[in-house]
Design an enzyme around this catalytic site. Sequence first.
Site, short mmCIF file in Angstrom:
data_model
loop_
_atom_site.label_atom_id
_atom_site.label_comp_id
_atom_site.label_asym_id
_atom_site.label_seq_id
_atom_site.Cartn_x
_atom_site.Cartn_y
_atom_site.Cartn_z
CB CYS A 1 13.24 9.69 6.53
SG CYS A 1 14.16 8.52 5.35
CD GLU B 1 -3.64 5.73 0.28
OE1 GLU B 1 -3.10 6.66 0.90
OE2 GLU B 1 -3.65 4.55 0.18
CB SER C 1 5.31 9.95 10.67
OG SER C 1 4.09 9.53 11.15
CE LYS D 1 -1.64 2.80 3.07
NZ LYS D 1 -1.37 4.05 2.13
CD GLU E 1 14.01 2.01 6.95
OE1 GLU E 1 14.78 2.94 7.79
OE2 GLU E 1 14.87 1.09 6.42
P1 NAD Z 1 1.12 10.57 8.06
O1 NAD Z 1 2.26 10.58 9.06
O2 NAD Z 1 -0.47 10.45 8.46
O3 NAD Z 1 1.62 9.61 6.81
C1 NAD Z 1 2.85 9.31 6.57
C2 NAD Z 1 2.70 8.25 5.59
O4 NAD Z 1 2.29 6.91 6.26
C3 NAD Z 1 1.97 8.31 4.63
O5 NAD Z 1 2.17 7.65 3.40
C4 NAD Z 1 0.56 7.73 4.91
O6 NAD Z 1 -0.26 7.39 3.87
C5 NAD Z 1 0.86 6.66 5.79
N1 NAD Z 1 0.06 6.30 6.82
C6 NAD Z 1 -0.57 6.88 7.60
N2 NAD Z 1 -1.47 6.34 8.54
C7 NAD Z 1 -1.27 5.08 8.32
C8 NAD Z 1 -1.89 3.79 8.61
N3 NAD Z 1 -2.59 3.90 9.68
N4 NAD Z 1 -1.39 2.82 8.07
C9 NAD Z 1 -0.44 2.70 7.14
N5 NAD Z 1 -0.07 3.81 6.64
C10 NAD Z 1 -0.52 5.02 7.10
O7 NAD Z 1 1.12 12.15 7.77
P2 NAD Z 1 2.06 12.86 6.32
O8 NAD Z 1 1.20 14.23 6.30
O9 NAD Z 1 1.68 12.11 5.13
O10 NAD Z 1 3.52 13.04 6.91
C11 NAD Z 1 3.79 13.71 8.16
C12 NAD Z 1 5.06 13.17 8.51
O11 NAD Z 1 5.28 11.92 8.44
C13 NAD Z 1 6.08 14.24 8.06
O12 NAD Z 1 6.16 15.31 8.43
C14 NAD Z 1 7.16 13.42 8.11
O13 NAD Z 1 7.90 13.33 9.69
C15 NAD Z 1 6.85 11.75 8.21
N6 NAD Z 1 7.11 11.07 6.89
C16 NAD Z 1 8.22 10.62 7.13
C17 NAD Z 1 8.62 9.76 5.56
C18 NAD Z 1 9.97 9.00 5.75
O14 NAD Z 1 10.42 8.71 4.70
N7 NAD Z 1 10.30 8.45 6.91
C19 NAD Z 1 7.90 9.74 4.61
C20 NAD Z 1 6.72 10.43 4.85
C21 NAD Z 1 6.48 11.29 5.95
#
Ligand code: NAD
Length: 476
Positions: A284, A178, A229, A175, A250
């Site tokens: 990250c 989106e 995150s 997954k 990660e």
């Molecule tokens: P988020 O934390 O809600 O989402 C981060 C990712 O996790 C998204 O791809 C989302 O689809 C997925 N996700 C969220 N809830 C999930 C769940 N219950 N099950 C499976 N997947 C889920 O919010 P966001 O606004 O997309 O990002 C916020 C923060 O997340 C960023 O500020 C950053 O700190 C972190 N982030 C980290 C990485 C990384 O490479 N480590 C990548 C994207 C975001």
Amino acid sequence: MTVYPDLCMVIDGERVSGGGRRTHVVLDPATGDPLGEVPLADPADLDRALETAQRGFRIWRHSTPQQRAAVLQGAARLMLERQEDLARVATMEQGKTLAEARIEVMMNVGLFNFYAGETFRLYGRALVRPAGTRSTVTKEPVGPVAAFSPWNFPLGNPGRKLGAPIAAGCSVILKSAEETPASAIGVLMCLLDAGLPKEVAQAVFGVPDEVSRHLLGSPIIRKLSFTGSTVIGKYLAKLAADDMKRTTMELGGHGPVLVFDDVDVDQVLDVMVPGKYRNAGQVCVSPTRFIVQDNVFERFRDGFVERAGRIVVGSGLEPASQMGPMANPRRPDAVARLIADATGRGAKLHVGGDRIGNRGFFFAPSVLSDVPLDAMIMNEEPFGPVAMINAFDGEEAMIAEANRLPYGLAAYAWTTDSKRQRRLAREIESGMVGINTTMIGGSDSPFGGVKWSGHGSEDGPEGIEACLVTKAVHEG
Ligand code: NAD
């Protein structure tokens, strides 16, 4: 000219869309305009994917290294052939520059070729036992994997999530985010077109929490692999714990960069400033907290500000652009909030600090200095184009600041003193440390963090190892 594709899920080899399903509107971050609608899985879709993954595991766990290597090498070849289309689609839906998107394709090509070689090196061992008896230790694929990948590396993240389980002999349900579905499907199609049995790898999209609870609630799934995150990572790890599933996490980082007074400041800036603003800081392992020895602090800060102010920001599809928009409408607002909190507490804002224009999700390259350690931005991952530069008065204080946070993903240090280089390598609490370089990854090198940045590694032999379980067989 690349056309943005029709969006679908891929379940049991079938392209799934429509059928009255809910959808998510994918936006072009450079304009804010809709690009397409991705179908969201309902429970029946997820059950079908699970049942298929179970069949896929029965097939693929018996595959030979030759079969797995042929698929991975074939997919790498197809990614090379399709590089321009894959990169353009990634830029369209994520915003990064085309040059960066092409690098993502090449990361996958390198990783798939590396894993292809590693399939032949999944060794066990024979223990020393009395004659007539035998004890062996073998590695077996863990089982069907649920893999959740985010939007910041729309091609590279799905490549990592798919490559390791396939190399290990597992099946996988991906997954991906989106926000960037077409890139993920593009990577998956390279594998399927290279001959991967359709049951082995699938891609669904959905309401993230619905998908993760459904998949992790099923005993079919034996491993969770998540990139995202720390908050969501902790939540998912708890869901996985209910069924004692293996996990690779990660998670977030807050990359410290230690700059000592024995370096050529301009040389460091020429490397670190582009490194900071790569992918608009949505990385990250982004260099984030610049911890600068006090006697070079002003030169470093002024040089940083001057270079940040010169960065050309524009659509990722424009060849002149050095930094694209942020990936989604949440990011500019989040970064603006963090900067406002920091300046409200006394930090100095030298450049940037705000959105650019009102079309798309552009944010100006920003630099803060003298940021109080209790500012939110010094404690939460900013995930945006903002650097924080503070002065410290020596090695001990600089290491203490590097280790202050519960994160430990990537850290960087610049010094020409070889004894100090070794001390830093030892003392900094981080999964990856770059000394006089920003290159902290490679297909043969484990990528992962410690503390709140997660556990387990992707890439390198460790990436495959994470998809294997150990079995000891004793024959009397
Ligand atoms: P988020 O934390 O809600 O989402 C981060 C990712 O996790 C998204 O791809 C989302 O689809 C997925 N996700 C969220 N809830 C999930 C769940 N219950 N099950 C499976 N997947 C889920 O919010 P966001 O606004 O997309 O990002 C916020 C923060 O997340 C960023 O500020 C950053 O700190 C972190 N982030 C980290 C990485 C990384 O490479 N480590 C990548 C994207 C975001």
